[in-house]
Design a protein around this motif. Structure first.
Motif, short mmCIF file in Angstrom:
data_model
loop_
_atom_site.label_atom_id
_atom_site.label_comp_id
_atom_site.label_asym_id
_atom_site.label_seq_id
_atom_site.Cartn_x
_atom_site.Cartn_y
_atom_site.Cartn_z
N TYR A 116 -14.80 -9.91 -21.12
CA TYR A 116 -14.91 -10.46 -22.47
C TYR A 116 -15.29 -9.35 -23.43
CZ TYR A 116 -15.96 -13.95 -26.07
OH TYR A 116 -15.95 -14.70 -27.21
N GLN A 118 -6.10 -17.99 -22.28
CA GLN A 118 -7.06 -17.88 -23.39
C GLN A 118 -8.04 -19.04 -23.38
OE1 GLN A 118 -7.44 -15.34 -25.59
NE2 GLN A 118 -9.19 -16.41 -26.44
N GLU A 119 -7.53 -20.25 -23.25
CA GLU A 119 -8.39 -21.43 -23.26
C GLU A 119 -9.35 -21.44 -22.08
OE1 GLU A 119 -6.22 -25.05 -23.49
OE2 GLU A 119 -5.48 -24.68 -25.53
N TYR A 158 -11.39 -17.31 -22.09
CA TYR A 158 -11.89 -16.59 -23.26
C TYR A 158 -12.30 -17.49 -24.42
CZ TYR A 158 -10.06 -12.64 -20.71
OH TYR A 158 -9.82 -11.71 -19.72
N GLY A 159 -11.80 -18.69 -24.48
CA GLY A 159 -12.25 -19.62 -25.50
C GLY A 159 -11.26 -19.82 -26.63
N SER A 218 -12.25 -20.37 -29.97
CA SER A 218 -12.83 -20.09 -31.28
C SER A 218 -12.11 -18.93 -31.96
CB SER A 218 -14.32 -19.74 -31.11
OG SER A 218 -14.85 -19.18 -32.29
N ASP A 232 -13.73 -16.66 -33.15
CA ASP A 232 -14.60 -15.53 -32.80
C ASP A 232 -14.51 -15.17 -31.32
OD1 ASP A 232 -15.52 -15.43 -35.41
OD2 ASP A 232 -17.15 -16.84 -35.02
N SER A 233 -13.59 -15.79 -30.60
CA SER A 233 -13.46 -15.50 -29.18
C SER A 233 -12.85 -14.13 -28.94
CB SER A 233 -12.56 -16.55 -28.52
OG SER A 233 -13.14 -17.82 -28.55
N SER A 234 -13.09 -13.60 -27.77
CA SER A 234 -12.34 -12.44 -27.31
C SER A 234 -10.88 -12.87 -27.12
CB SER A 234 -12.91 -11.95 -25.98
OG SER A 234 -12.07 -10.99 -25.40
N ARG A 254 -5.92 -15.19 -34.43
CA ARG A 254 -7.17 -15.90 -34.73
C ARG A 254 -6.97 -16.93 -35.82
NH1 ARG A 254 -11.32 -13.29 -32.34
NH2 ARG A 254 -10.74 -11.26 -31.49
#
Length: 394
Positions: free
Chosen positions: A67, A296-297, A300-301, A303, A305-307, A352
């Motif tokens: 991350y 990604q989901e 890493y998330g 958001s 602001d996620s990586s 993003r």
């Protein structure tokens, strides 16, 4: 035997919008070996120690990045294709510049998004690091002089804006205009491999329907299995596919299914292994974008602001793109392989900012690629959904 004969019949005749085209759609490559993933599954079922999930991810996804807030810092994204530069096939001759120009555009844009997030919400990276990384992305990797100049102008314009906070931008400054100007130049330079948009769209939909219909029986075994058995069943069925084409179809059906929502780490692992096989399928675009969204989901998330490890995702983009080019090299009239390559090379990095007002674009891409998982089979209107004349989405 019936399924094999049905597949052979469909691949010889594509029927779309009243036209027939004689074309064998598939390479009939051997399926990718999934024995290591199946061994990891067997281990996972019996292991009772600590850190079970972390150990599993290392086993099935050994190249998964840590991350971090990833900036594009150099030209390692470049794809060199000297074997095609002087090709008499115009698609192949332009393939290197098309790929490098697009990834250059997306990498500059991904850096800009990190900078913009820091000036409108949360600081992800220092300004100096973002600017230095962006300056290191050299347009010299692009062979075509006009495209190279357009790339340099685009990068210089983005850097110019980075020297001012957004609140000091003039009302007539549209940052996306800089991107669109460059991508328009890329679009104008690429090889046009069809003349009529509507007829091509119909025939492309037929190709996807054929490709995704190759594993109905095997997928039914997954649907018939109990909740405790279904993962083992699908891994077994994927391993027992007769061709990579059938394997690709089964992977797509597995991912595009409400029952598989708790199996995403396995879907990502199998998708990675399949792409690493360097095989071609008309479904490669669908596989790569679906895999990227679920990766990604899952890891890493969602958001803003996620990586977002776009360099990692682009490593697999490169593999899939080159598999398409090999197909075109051996089947120079395959316009569907050309479209598949164009979609893979032209698809934006995972952004993003975009259609998802509450996070990054992984959720949007997953919903687009997996409608039956999120909306149900009865609510999906699949007429024309697979064709995108603009190639890219913003």
């Amino acid at each position: 035997m019936k399924n094999v004969l049905w597949m052979m019949f469909l691949t010889l005749t594509i029927v779309g919008c009243g036209e027939k085209e004689q074309l064998d759609l598939f390479d009939y490559d051997s399926p990718v070996d999934l024995s290591e993933i199946r061994q990891a599954y067997n281990w996972y079922q019996t292991y009772e120690g600590e850190g079970k999930d972390s150990i599993l991810y290392t086993m099935i996804l050994p190249d998964l990045p840590d991350y971090d807030f990833y900036l594009s810092k150099n030209t390692s994204f470049v794809l060199f294709l000297p074997e095609y530069l002087h090709s008499t096939h115009q698609f192949l001759a332009k393939a290197e510049d098309f790929y490098n120009s697009n990834v250059f555009a997306w990498n500059v844009w991904s850096n800009y998004e990190i900078w913009y997030r820091g000036h409108t919400a949360d600081l992800l990276c220092n300004d100096a690091d973002v600017k230095e990384s962006t300056m290191s992305l050299s347009a010299e990797v692009i062979q075509n002089e006009e495209l190279r100049q357009a790339a340099q102008n685009y990068k210089d314009s983005i850097l110019m804006l980075m020297n001012l906070p957004p609140k000091r931008w003039q009302d007539n400054v549209g940052v996306t205009d800089f991107l669109f100007s460059f991508t328009d130049a890329i679009e104008n330079a690429r090889y046009k491999f069809y003349e009529d948009k509507d007829s091509f769209a119909c025939s492309w939909d037929s190709v996807i329907n054929i490709a995704e219909g190759l594993a109905r029986d095997k997928f039914q075994h997954y649907l018939d299995a109990s909740e405790d058995e279904q993962l083992e069943v699908i891994l077994t069925e994927l391993s027992n596919c007769s061709t990579f084409d059938e394997q690709s179809a089964l992977w797509r059906k597995w991912s595009n299914c409400a029952r598989s929502v708790m199996e995403d780490e396995w879907i990502v692992a199998v998708g990675s292994a399949m792409m690493q096989g360097h095989h071609y399928s008309p479904l490669l675009t669908h596989i790569w974008i679906t895999w990227r969204a679920l990766c990604q989901e899952t890891f890493y998330g969602m958001s803003r602001d996620s990586s977002i490890p776009n360099d990692y995702y682009n490593k697999y983009r490169r593999i899939c793109y080159q598999a398409c080019l090999k197909r075109i090299e051996h089947h120079p009239d395959d316009i569907y392989a050309m479209y598949c390559a164009t979609c893979i090379g032209g698809q934006v990095n995972l952004n993003r900012f975009g259609q998802n007002y509450y996070g990054n674009e992984a959720m949007v891409e997953a919903a687009m690629m997996l409608p039956e998982r999120y909306f149900g089979e009865d609510e999906v209107d699949d007429e024309g959904d697979d064709f995108d004349d603009s190639v890219v989405s913003y």
